[in-house]
Design a protein around this motif. Structure first.
Motif, short mmCIF file in Angstrom:
data_model
loop_
_atom_site.label_atom_id
_atom_site.label_comp_id
_atom_site.label_asym_id
_atom_site.label_seq_id
_atom_site.Cartn_x
_atom_site.Cartn_y
_atom_site.Cartn_z
N ARG A 25 0.85 -1.20 0.00
CA ARG A 25 0.00 0.00 0.00
C ARG A 25 0.89 1.24 0.00
O ARG A 25 1.81 1.37 0.80
CB ARG A 25 -0.91 0.02 1.22
CG ARG A 25 -1.77 1.29 1.33
CD ARG A 25 -2.76 1.24 2.47
NE ARG A 25 -3.73 0.19 2.19
CZ ARG A 25 -4.19 -0.66 3.11
NH1 ARG A 25 -3.79 -0.58 4.36
NH2 ARG A 25 -5.07 -1.59 2.78
N GLU A 27 0.36 5.46 0.16
CA GLU A 27 -0.64 6.50 0.42
C GLU A 27 0.04 7.85 0.47
O GLU A 27 1.02 8.04 1.18
CB GLU A 27 -1.34 6.23 1.75
CG GLU A 27 -2.41 7.25 2.07
CD GLU A 27 -3.04 6.97 3.42
OE1 GLU A 27 -4.09 6.33 3.45
OE2 GLU A 27 -2.43 7.37 4.44
N LYS A 30 -4.75 11.02 2.03
CA LYS A 30 -5.87 10.27 2.61
C LYS A 30 -7.24 10.75 2.14
O LYS A 30 -8.20 10.00 2.12
CB LYS A 30 -5.83 10.42 4.14
CG LYS A 30 -5.38 9.23 4.86
CD LYS A 30 -5.56 9.47 6.35
CE LYS A 30 -4.65 8.54 7.10
NZ LYS A 30 -4.79 8.62 8.52
N ARG A 34 -9.03 5.75 -3.17
CA ARG A 34 -8.06 4.65 -3.13
C ARG A 34 -8.32 3.69 -4.30
O ARG A 34 -9.45 3.28 -4.52
CB ARG A 34 -8.17 3.86 -1.83
CG ARG A 34 -7.22 2.65 -1.80
CD ARG A 34 -7.44 1.75 -0.64
NE ARG A 34 -7.08 2.43 0.60
CZ ARG A 34 -7.18 1.88 1.80
NH1 ARG A 34 -7.65 0.66 1.94
NH2 ARG A 34 -6.85 2.56 2.87
N TYR A 66 -5.90 10.13 -7.62
CA TYR A 66 -6.04 9.20 -6.50
C TYR A 66 -5.08 9.62 -5.40
O TYR A 66 -4.12 10.33 -5.63
CB TYR A 66 -5.74 7.76 -6.94
CG TYR A 66 -6.89 7.16 -7.68
CD1 TYR A 66 -7.84 6.40 -7.01
CD2 TYR A 66 -7.05 7.37 -9.04
CE1 TYR A 66 -8.93 5.87 -7.69
CE2 TYR A 66 -8.12 6.84 -9.72
CZ TYR A 66 -9.06 6.09 -9.04
OH TYR A 66 -10.13 5.57 -9.70
N SER A 68 -4.16 7.07 -2.90
CA SER A 68 -3.51 5.87 -2.40
C SER A 68 -3.79 4.70 -3.32
O SER A 68 -4.71 4.73 -4.13
CB SER A 68 -3.97 5.53 -0.97
OG SER A 68 -5.35 5.26 -0.95
N ASP A 70 -3.55 0.21 -3.31
CA ASP A 70 -3.22 -1.12 -2.81
C ASP A 70 -2.78 -1.93 -4.02
O ASP A 70 -3.57 -2.12 -4.96
CB ASP A 70 -4.43 -1.79 -2.16
CG ASP A 70 -4.77 -1.23 -0.80
OD1 ASP A 70 -4.06 -0.32 -0.32
OD2 ASP A 70 -5.77 -1.68 -0.23
N ALA A 105 -11.70 -0.16 -1.71
CA ALA A 105 -11.25 0.62 -2.86
C ALA A 105 -12.38 1.38 -3.53
O ALA A 105 -13.52 0.90 -3.59
CB ALA A 105 -10.57 -0.29 -3.87
#
Length: 175
Positions: A25, A27, A30, A34, A66, A68, A70, A105
């Motif tokens: 991940r 980031e 925040k 995501r 975006y 962040s 994953d 997500a």
């Protein structure tokens, strides 16, 4: 002079022996959406080491506003793709990590390329994954170039600098 300071937070989930990576991940904001990017198998990228694929993913998602990402994979074994050496425990942990990520997500991006067209074992894994994503079909997209119909991996030259995201679950999808 303008000064900009940023923090890129990283969280990585490994197996105890560090032979499998289940989640990477990154980031940087925040407050922004995501993404969950699903590729083939993990590199040696970790909390400090950044490989080319991770760099391209972060760069392109930042351009798409975006905050962040994953990064997850069809297979969890670090290094070369080996469909035979994955234990059942690793397979279960990997799917668990994927499902936890897709649930949180904003958008799920398929970016494993065309490997499923030439490898029956990988095709079966992709089919299993897509079945698991049925409940999320409105937020599943695939990575392609502008106007393209082919599902690409982030390292493909035509998508390195600019991503085009197309809904995956649409009528007559050939991917």
């Amino acid at each position: 002079m303008a000064v900009e300071k940023t923090v890129l937070r990283t969280e990585v989930h490994f197996s105890e022996d560090r032979k499998h990576r289940y989640l990477l991940r990154k980031e940087w904001d925040k407050a922004k959406p995501r993404a969950c990017v699903l590729m083939i198998n993990p590199s040696d990228a970790d909390g400090i080491v950044i490989d080319m694929t991770t760099q391209l993913v972060v760069n392109n998602l930042s351009k798409l506003d975006y905050g962040s990402v994953d990064i997850l994979n069809l297979y969890s074994m670090i290094g070369r793709l080996s469909t035979r050496s994955e234990t059942e425990e690793a397979k279960i942990e990997n799917l668990k990590a994927i499902m936890q990520s897709v649930d949180k997500a904003t958008q799920i991006i398929l970016a494993y390329g065309a490997i499923g067209k030439s490898n029956k074992t990988v095709k079966a894994r992709i089919d299993d994954l897509l079945s698991s994503l049925e409940a999320y079909k409105d937020k599943v997209y695939y990575l392609t170039d502008i106007g393209g119909e082919i599902l690409y991996h982030p390292l493909v030259p035509s998508v390195r600098l600019k991503w085009n995201l197309v809904p995956y679950f649409k009528e007559n999808n050939n991917n």
